[in-house]
Write an enzyme that holds these catalytic residues in place. Structure first.
Site, short mmCIF file in Angstrom:
data_model
loop_
_atom_site.label_atom_id
_atom_site.label_comp_id
_atom_site.label_asym_id
_atom_site.label_seq_id
_atom_site.Cartn_x
_atom_site.Cartn_y
_atom_site.Cartn_z
N ARG A 93 0.84 -1.21 0.00
CA ARG A 93 0.00 0.00 0.00
C ARG A 93 0.87 1.26 0.00
O ARG A 93 0.94 1.98 -0.98
CB ARG A 93 -0.95 -0.01 1.21
CG ARG A 93 -2.08 1.02 1.11
CD ARG A 93 -1.73 2.42 1.56
NE ARG A 93 -1.25 2.48 2.93
CZ ARG A 93 -0.74 3.58 3.49
NH1 ARG A 93 -0.67 4.71 2.78
NH2 ARG A 93 -0.29 3.57 4.72
N ASP A 94 1.59 1.52 1.10
CA ASP A 94 2.30 2.79 1.23
C ASP A 94 3.46 2.88 0.24
O ASP A 94 3.83 3.97 -0.19
CB ASP A 94 2.81 2.95 2.67
CG ASP A 94 3.09 4.40 3.03
OD1 ASP A 94 2.60 5.30 2.31
OD2 ASP A 94 3.78 4.65 4.02
N HIS A 112 6.07 4.48 12.44
CA HIS A 112 6.02 4.41 10.98
C HIS A 112 6.98 5.45 10.43
O HIS A 112 6.67 6.64 10.39
CB HIS A 112 4.57 4.69 10.55
CG HIS A 112 4.30 4.66 9.08
ND1 HIS A 112 3.61 3.63 8.47
CD2 HIS A 112 4.61 5.53 8.09
CE1 HIS A 112 3.50 3.89 7.17
NE2 HIS A 112 4.11 5.03 6.91
N HIS A 123 9.67 7.03 7.55
CA HIS A 123 10.13 7.12 6.16
C HIS A 123 11.61 7.48 6.17
O HIS A 123 12.10 8.16 7.07
CB HIS A 123 9.31 8.16 5.39
CG HIS A 123 7.95 7.64 5.01
ND1 HIS A 123 7.64 7.20 3.76
CD2 HIS A 123 6.83 7.45 5.76
CE1 HIS A 123 6.38 6.79 3.73
NE2 HIS A 123 5.87 6.93 4.93
N CYS A 154 12.75 5.01 -4.52
CA CYS A 154 13.80 4.63 -5.45
C CYS A 154 15.07 5.39 -5.11
O CYS A 154 15.05 6.62 -4.97
CB CYS A 154 13.37 4.97 -6.87
SG CYS A 154 14.69 4.75 -8.06
N ASN A 190 9.32 4.14 2.83
CA ASN A 190 9.39 3.67 4.21
C ASN A 190 10.74 3.01 4.42
O ASN A 190 11.41 2.60 3.47
CB ASN A 190 8.33 2.59 4.46
CG ASN A 190 6.92 3.10 4.29
OD1 ASN A 190 6.38 3.04 3.21
ND2 ASN A 190 6.34 3.61 5.35
#
Lengths: 302, 302
Positions: free
Chosen positions: B14-15, B206, B208, B239, B248
């Site tokens: 999803r994320d 969570h 990133h 990327c 993430n």
């Protein structure tokens, strides 16, 4: 309470460039080091006097050291593997010599073809010459947190090498996670046991980002009292698209983390990015650094 | 003392995929999720019911949820933005619905066009429907550690949202560093103040990796008691060669760090790598993950 400031030791021109896939032209090296000298960094390791057959990318050590414009207050160092390299280095205006030995017998044999004890014995002459010439000494403990050939490294062996560097007259010892095996729990425990100084000798932390843990390990070392950190501008030595990426933690990523935590580095982030621009122009492609793409967080956005 | 185990919540399908530059074919999504189901992961967020015009890469939410082979003991979740999305999700065998609201008013307005308060009000109907249908609820607090539009976020606002989720019947709340602004000192302080559970509601972290701090922040959260961590297999969504990388933290990098520290994850690293192989074959190019290139440290090398 304001967190303690830290000292950043820039090792990109040596530890980074030696691993890049192409030769970084001598004039570009000099320009890069000159840009780094304008960032506020107080310590820059500029080259190595390892034999050009072993590290061809740094075969221009003499030209680099004669070509750079030394800034007041900045200490410029070079890695030396043996007395011959030391004597060549002493012909240049280098301020500091850096010695290295593995904490793993197997790694030291692969790296320099002798035992840890023989490496340390050989350092005696180098140290005498360097100190007599008014240069300072830094010691590296390579594979201090683990070795791909030997596995875990007994901390007593690391302590013994630090003590040997102390007896040689070194002013600082850097503990290197050479192949990126360390984890933050281990790093915290090692620095908690050794202290920010071991028997009066300040310790530095030198992390490679092979498994993405460079900054986590630096944070753990900082929490445990370490205040000196090695890093490479642009994350040199670790191309993000290459299998086997093994660069040092990127200087700008380290500076961003420390400054965000309130730990002053004295380094100008924007000027660091100017140095990364020169690297990008010279090497092409993208760098392993994160903040050279993202910049710092926008806390005061309009 | 053996460190506490952790729960890893896989959010890559999803994320991660929502931010990739190309559409990940539906069959490949299903194959990826099926591979993830065989890794030992117990929580997988598989898709989102956000309008296909907003997130075209996840327009196949229904097909994905009907196509996957649910493994026993694994909880499959989907993000829902509103009641309409909730009702669509409830037509599928999804186990859990995930709600989201920003801790920043400005970010919530940009993201969903309403205030934090209106978002929370809208969740009441969704929660009722989901719980009545026997599904569990997870709440996200987006931009919990800082917002690019608002800057610092008062912790009281995060607490208020957690409490609102508690009243809605959520079983867990995940605090998101959506744009990678957090630093480990801040993360440690936030989790020290909130606790691993806030008013009985477990908190997840969570992170990133926008500025390379995902693992450092995860370590700081773990040290402060957090035991649930979101991550994306392969570091999906970031990327490494793209400007603006914002994935993430990679699941395999998180699993490696935790397992190296002795914190059991229950996740099979080699099977995670098989999932990353499928991503590489589908997307081409290199992933942002470190350990999918380097593997885990060789402590028992011959």
């Amino acid at each position: 309470m304001q967190p303690d400031p830290v000292t950043v030791v820039e090792v990109g021109p040596r530890d980074g460039l030696q691993y890049e896939s192409v030769f970084f032209p001598t004039e570009a090296k000099i320009a890069l080091i000159d840009r780094l000298s304008a960032t506020g960094l107080r310590r820059i390791e500029v080259t190595s006097f390892v034999h050009p057959k072993v590290i061809p990318h740094l075969k221009d050590a003499l030209e680099v050291l004669h070509g750079i414009h030394k800034a007041p207050g900045v200490i410029y160092s070079a890695l030396v593997p043996n007395l011959k390299g030391c004597l060549r280095a002493l012909e240049t205006p280098v301020d500091e010599l850096a010695l290295f030995v593995s904490a793993s017998q197997a790694h030291n044999h692969k790296n320099v073809g002798m035992s840890i004890e023989d490496s340390l014995k050989g350092f005696a002459d180098i140290a005498r010459q360097a100190l007599a010439a008014g240069r300072s000494l830094r010691g590296y403990v390579v594979t201090a947190f683990g070795c791909p050939y030997e596995g875990a490294i007994p901390l007593e062996r690391v302590e013994r090498i630090i003590e040997a560097y102390g007896e040689l007259g070194a002013r600082e010892v850097s503990l290197g996670d050479t192949t990126g095996m360390a984890n933050p729990r281990q790093v915290g425990e090692v620095f908690a046991r050794l202290g920010a100084e071991h028997q009066g000798l300040p310790l530095a932390a030198h992390f490679h980002n092979s498994r993405g843990l460079g900054l986590a390990n630096a944070y753990a070392a900082y929490q445990a009292g370490c205040r000196v950190f090695d890093s490479s501008v642009g994350g040199l030595g670790g191309c993000p698209t290459a299998v086997g990426a093994m660069g040092n933690v990127a200087t700008e990523d380290l500076v961003n983390m420390m400054e965000e935590m309130g730990a002053a580095t004295g380094v100008d982030f924007d000027r660091l990015l100017e140095a990364t621009e020169l690297i990008k122009q010279t090497l092409g492609g993208e760098l392993a650094s994160f903040t050279c793409k993202q910049g710092r967080p926008a806390w005061n956005a309009p």
